[in-house]
Structures are given as structure tokens and as C-alpha cells.
Design an enzyme around this catalytic site. Structure first.
Site, PDB file in Angstrom:
ATOM      1  N   ASN A 279      26.588  24.922  48.621  1.00 53.46           N
ATOM      2  CA  ASN A 279      26.034  23.712  48.001  1.00 53.46           C
ATOM      3  C   ASN A 279      26.656  23.568  46.617  1.00 53.46           C
ATOM      4  O   ASN A 279      26.285  24.273  45.690  1.00 53.46           O
ATOM      5  CB  ASN A 279      24.507  23.850  47.898  1.00 53.46           C
ATOM      6  CG  ASN A 279      23.860  22.668  47.193  1.00 53.46           C
ATOM      7  OD1 ASN A 279      24.513  21.646  46.971  1.00 53.46           O
ATOM      8  ND2 ASN A 279      22.588  22.803  46.858  1.00 53.46           N
ATOM      9  N   TRP A 280      27.613  22.647  46.524  1.00 55.55           N
ATOM     10  CA  TRP A 280      28.336  22.481  45.250  1.00 55.55           C
ATOM     11  C   TRP A 280      27.464  21.784  44.203  1.00 55.55           C
ATOM     12  O   TRP A 280      27.815  21.753  43.031  1.00 55.55           O
ATOM     13  CB  TRP A 280      29.599  21.659  45.464  1.00 55.55           C
ATOM     14  CG  TRP A 280      30.665  22.326  46.291  1.00 55.55           C
ATOM     15  CD1 TRP A 280      30.570  23.482  47.018  1.00 55.55           C
ATOM     16  CD2 TRP A 280      32.014  21.851  46.476  1.00 55.55           C
ATOM     17  NE1 TRP A 280      31.769  23.756  47.638  1.00 55.55           N
ATOM     18  CE2 TRP A 280      32.672  22.776  47.324  1.00 55.55           C
ATOM     19  CE3 TRP A 280      32.724  20.744  46.011  1.00 55.55           C
ATOM     20  CZ2 TRP A 280      34.006  22.615  47.714  1.00 55.55           C
ATOM     21  CZ3 TRP A 280      34.043  20.580  46.404  1.00 55.55           C
ATOM     22  CH2 TRP A 280      34.680  21.508  47.241  1.00 55.55           C
ATOM     23  N   LYS A 281      26.378  21.158  44.637  1.00 52.53           N
ATOM     24  CA  LYS A 281      25.517  20.357  43.734  1.00 52.53           C
ATOM     25  C   LYS A 281      26.381  19.347  42.963  1.00 52.53           C
ATOM     26  O   LYS A 281      27.343  18.823  43.523  1.00 52.53           O
ATOM     27  CB  LYS A 281      24.734  21.276  42.799  1.00 52.53           C
ATOM     28  CG  LYS A 281      24.041  22.419  43.535  1.00 52.53           C
ATOM     29  CD  LYS A 281      23.047  23.143  42.691  1.00 52.53           C
ATOM     30  CE  LYS A 281      22.547  24.360  43.443  1.00 52.53           C
ATOM     31  NZ  LYS A 281      21.404  24.990  42.823  1.00 52.53           N
TER      32      LYS A 281
ATOM     33  N   GLU B  97      14.598  28.827  50.899  1.00 54.25           N
ATOM     34  CA  GLU B  97      15.106  28.997  49.543  1.00 54.25           C
ATOM     35  C   GLU B  97      13.934  29.144  48.567  1.00 54.25           C
ATOM     36  O   GLU B  97      13.388  28.134  48.106  1.00 54.25           O
ATOM     37  CB  GLU B  97      15.931  27.781  49.136  1.00 54.25           C
ATOM     38  CG  GLU B  97      17.146  27.540  49.998  1.00 54.25           C
ATOM     39  CD  GLU B  97      18.252  26.865  49.200  1.00 54.25           C
ATOM     40  OE1 GLU B  97      19.317  27.442  49.075  1.00 54.25           O
ATOM     41  OE2 GLU B  97      18.005  25.783  48.659  1.00 54.25           O
TER      42      GLU B  97
ATOM     43  N   GLU C 187      15.646  20.995  44.379  1.00 51.65           N
ATOM     44  CA  GLU C 187      15.990  20.136  43.232  1.00 51.65           C
ATOM     45  C   GLU C 187      15.705  18.676  43.556  1.00 51.65           C
ATOM     46  O   GLU C 187      15.314  17.912  42.669  1.00 51.65           O
ATOM     47  CB  GLU C 187      17.464  20.362  42.848  1.00 51.65           C
ATOM     48  CG  GLU C 187      17.650  21.725  42.190  1.00 51.65           C
ATOM     49  CD  GLU C 187      19.014  22.359  42.390  1.00 51.65           C
ATOM     50  OE1 GLU C 187      19.968  21.654  42.771  1.00 51.65           O
ATOM     51  OE2 GLU C 187      19.121  23.582  42.160  1.00 51.65           O
TER      52      GLU C 187
ATOM     53  N   GLY D 199      24.614  28.437  46.404  1.00 50.87           N
ATOM     54  CA  GLY D 199      24.876  27.518  45.294  1.00 50.87           C
ATOM     55  C   GLY D 199      26.036  28.016  44.446  1.00 50.87           C
ATOM     56  O   GLY D 199      27.201  27.842  44.789  1.00 50.87           O
ATOM     57  N   GLY D 200      25.710  28.672  43.330  1.00 51.43           N
ATOM     58  CA  GLY D 200      26.718  29.090  42.342  1.00 51.43           C
ATOM     59  C   GLY D 200      27.917  29.798  42.946  1.00 51.43           C
ATOM     60  O   GLY D 200      29.072  29.480  42.600  1.00 51.43           O
TER      61      GLY D 200
ATOM     62  N   HIS E 137      16.212  19.822  49.538  1.00 50.11           N
ATOM     63  CA  HIS E 137      16.510  20.872  48.547  1.00 50.11           C
ATOM     64  C   HIS E 137      15.455  20.808  47.445  1.00 50.11           C
ATOM     65  O   HIS E 137      14.991  19.724  47.075  1.00 50.11           O
ATOM     66  CB  HIS E 137      17.912  20.659  47.974  1.00 50.11           C
ATOM     67  CG  HIS E 137      18.381  21.827  47.169  1.00 50.11           C
ATOM     68  ND1 HIS E 137      17.973  22.040  45.873  1.00 50.11           N
ATOM     69  CD2 HIS E 137      19.190  22.871  47.499  1.00 50.11           C
ATOM     70  CE1 HIS E 137      18.524  23.166  45.439  1.00 50.11           C
ATOM     71  NE2 HIS E 137      19.267  23.695  46.393  1.00 50.11           N
TER      72      HIS E 137
ATOM     73  N   GLY F 227      19.471  29.809  41.443  1.00 49.58           N
ATOM     74  CA  GLY F 227      20.184  29.692  40.174  1.00 49.58           C
ATOM     75  C   GLY F 227      19.642  30.588  39.080  1.00 49.58           C
ATOM     76  O   GLY F 227      20.008  30.441  37.906  1.00 49.58           O
TER      77      GLY F 227
ATOM     78  N   SER G 165      20.413  32.697  44.863  1.00 48.77           N
ATOM     79  CA  SER G 165      21.218  33.741  44.214  1.00 48.77           C
ATOM     80  C   SER G 165      21.833  34.715  45.219  1.00 48.77           C
ATOM     81  O   SER G 165      22.002  35.896  44.915  1.00 48.77           O
ATOM     82  CB  SER G 165      20.396  34.475  43.147  1.00 48.77           C
ATOM     83  OG  SER G 165      19.999  33.565  42.131  1.00 48.77           O
TER      84      SER G 165
END
Ligand code: PEP
Length: 253
Positions: A9-11, A170, A100, A237-238, A98, A176, A216
Site C-alpha cells: 500500500n503506497w498510500k 490491520e 486511514e 505500507g512503509g 483501510h 506505521g 509494520s
């Protein structure tokens, strides 16, 4: 056998040029190093989906995902993108729910039910996210909270429709933050979700659903998490923003 899936997930990250470089690196590494039975997905900003799709053309186990879609097919919804638009542009997957999106855009379980319907009606595979906040984990029935997200957004589906959904557990407190759920915590939740699905749709449907862990997950901890019997992969994610790390995760089975 359940499908193994590693989805990045590049966001809201990467310029167009950076996105091209990252997608190209990932494509090369998927071809050279990732087992054909692992489906790798890059969930890019919507603007890059068609460009990245061209970069990855012809790699059967690499696909793109949108990070959201609107529940309506078309209309006066400035700035939104619909499921038919995504499907017509060659997109196969869409992340829905998600945390967010739930937090910053107030997406509700009910709205996510409508988005799931729109995705499935247009042949998109939803990567449906669920998970609890730290407050819920520490103070309340966190297992019940997460199963309720599934019940309210997905349990109106027929068994055939439900079988097309991928679940991503998640925990919000792990997204994150560098805090990862332990493999025991991940396994506990994944097994609980699978049992919940079995009660509604039967054991064979429950056994066929891929449940990904997200929060994470990185090149160092993926192996331990993916070794859990009910963890079928990850939503990353990251660590999906660095091709080598992302591919290390995709080769962590
Ligand atoms: C995510 O946002 O879906 C996620 C899992 O992020 P991270 O891996 O950075 O915690």
C-alpha cells in the site's frame, strides 16, 4: 490451498517518476525471485494505476490495486473514482476500509458494504481491511469489534460473492508505528476471524479465504508472521516503498 498474497500500500507517496522507478524495480524482482504461487500487488495512488499496469504487463503474479473506490457507479462526486472506472482501466483489486479511510474520511461499515458490492459487481477483488484501535484492544472486546466490522460490511454477501473477498487484518496500533502484532496476536485474530466466517458461510468457504496481516510488517518480521497457520500474507505500507524490502517480504513464506 489458500492464495498467498503480498500487497503493498503506497498510500499518498511517490512522484510519477519515482513511482515508475519503484514499479520497474518490483517488476524485475518479482520475475527473478518471487514464487509463481505468491500474488504480489502494488496499491498505487490512483493517478499511476494505468501507467504501472503497463510496466507490469505480462507478469502473471503481479497486479495493481486501487486504494479506494466510490460506492456509486457515476455521478456528481467530484474527485471520486468508481468501481466501473477502475475495472475499465484494467485494475483488478481495490483496498476497502483501510483504517486511514475510516479515520480521516469517516467511512462506516455500512458505506463499506456498499463499496464492496460495487467492487464485486464490477469484477474487482476487494482487499477488505479491518482492525482495532489500541484503546479497543486494551479496554474492550477487541475480537468482537473486528468480527463486527466483517459482519456489518460483508455478511450480506452470498457465499459465492464472499469467496471473492480478501481480508486484511490491520491492528490500527501497529500501522506505521513500528509496533507489530506478535505472531501469537496475529494468529489469534486470524483464527478467530476464520471461525467467525465459518459460522456464517461454512468451513470450506472459511478455509478458502486469504486473510492478510498488516501493521509494520517488514523484511525482518514477515517470515515469523507468515509462518502462522492462518496468516496468508501481508498488506504492507512503509516497507512496500523500497523494492528490495518488499520483495524480501514476498519471499518470506
Ligand atoms: C498499511 O497502511 O496498510 C500498513 C500496514 O502500513 P505499515 O506497514 O507502514 O504499518
Amino acid at each position: 490451498m489458500r492464495k498467498k498474497i503480498v500487497a503493498g500500500n503506497w498510500k499518498m507517496n511517490k512522484t510519477a517518476q519515482e513511482a515508475f522507478v519503484l514499479a520497474t524495480e518490483v517488476a524485475e524482482l518479482v520475475k527473478s525471485s518471487v514464487s509463481a504461487d505468491v500474488q504480489v500487488i502494488m496499491s498505487t495512488p490512483a493517478l499511476y494505476l494505468t501507467g504501472v499496469n503497463q510496466v507490469i504487463e505480462g507478469i502473471p503474479n503481479l497486479a495493481v490495486a486501487a486504494q479506494n473506490c466510490h460506492e456509486k457507479a457515476s455521478g456528481a462526486y467530484t474527485g471520486e473514482i468508481s468501481a466501473p472506472m477502475l475495472a475499465s482501466a484494467g485494475v483488478q483489486y481495490v483496498i476497502l476500509g483501510h483504517s486511514e479511510r475510516r479515520q480521516y474520511f469517516a467511512e462506516t461499515n455500512e458505506q463499506l458494504a456498499a463499496k464492496t458490492d460495487a467492487a464485486l459487481a464490477n469484477g474487482l477483488t476487494p482487499l477488505f481491511c479491518c482492525g482495532e484501535s489500541l484503546e479497543t484492544r486494551e479496554g474492550a472486546d477487541f475480537l468482537g469489534h473486528v468480527t463486527q466490522q466483517l459482519t456489518e460490511s460483508l455478511f450480506h454477501l452470498s457465499a459465492e460473492e464472499f469467496s471473492k473477498v480478501v481480508i486484511a487484518y490491520e491492528p490500527i496500533w501497529a500501522i506505521g508505528t513500528g509496533l507489530t502484532a506478535s505472531s501469537d496476536q496475529a494468529q489469534e485474530m486470524h483464527a478467530y476471524l476464520r471461525a467467525h466466517i465459518a459460522k456464517k458461510y461454512g468451513q470450506s468457504v472459511a478455509d478458502s479465504i486469504s486473510i492478510l496481516y498488516g501493521g509494520s510488517c517488514n523484511a525482518k518480521n514477515a517470515k515469523e508472521l507468515f509462518a502462522c497457520p492462518d496468516v496468508d500474507g501481508g498488506l504492507i505500507g512503509g516497507a512496500s516503498l523500497v523494492a528490495a524490502d518488499f520483495i524480501t517480504i514476498a519471499t518470506s513464506y
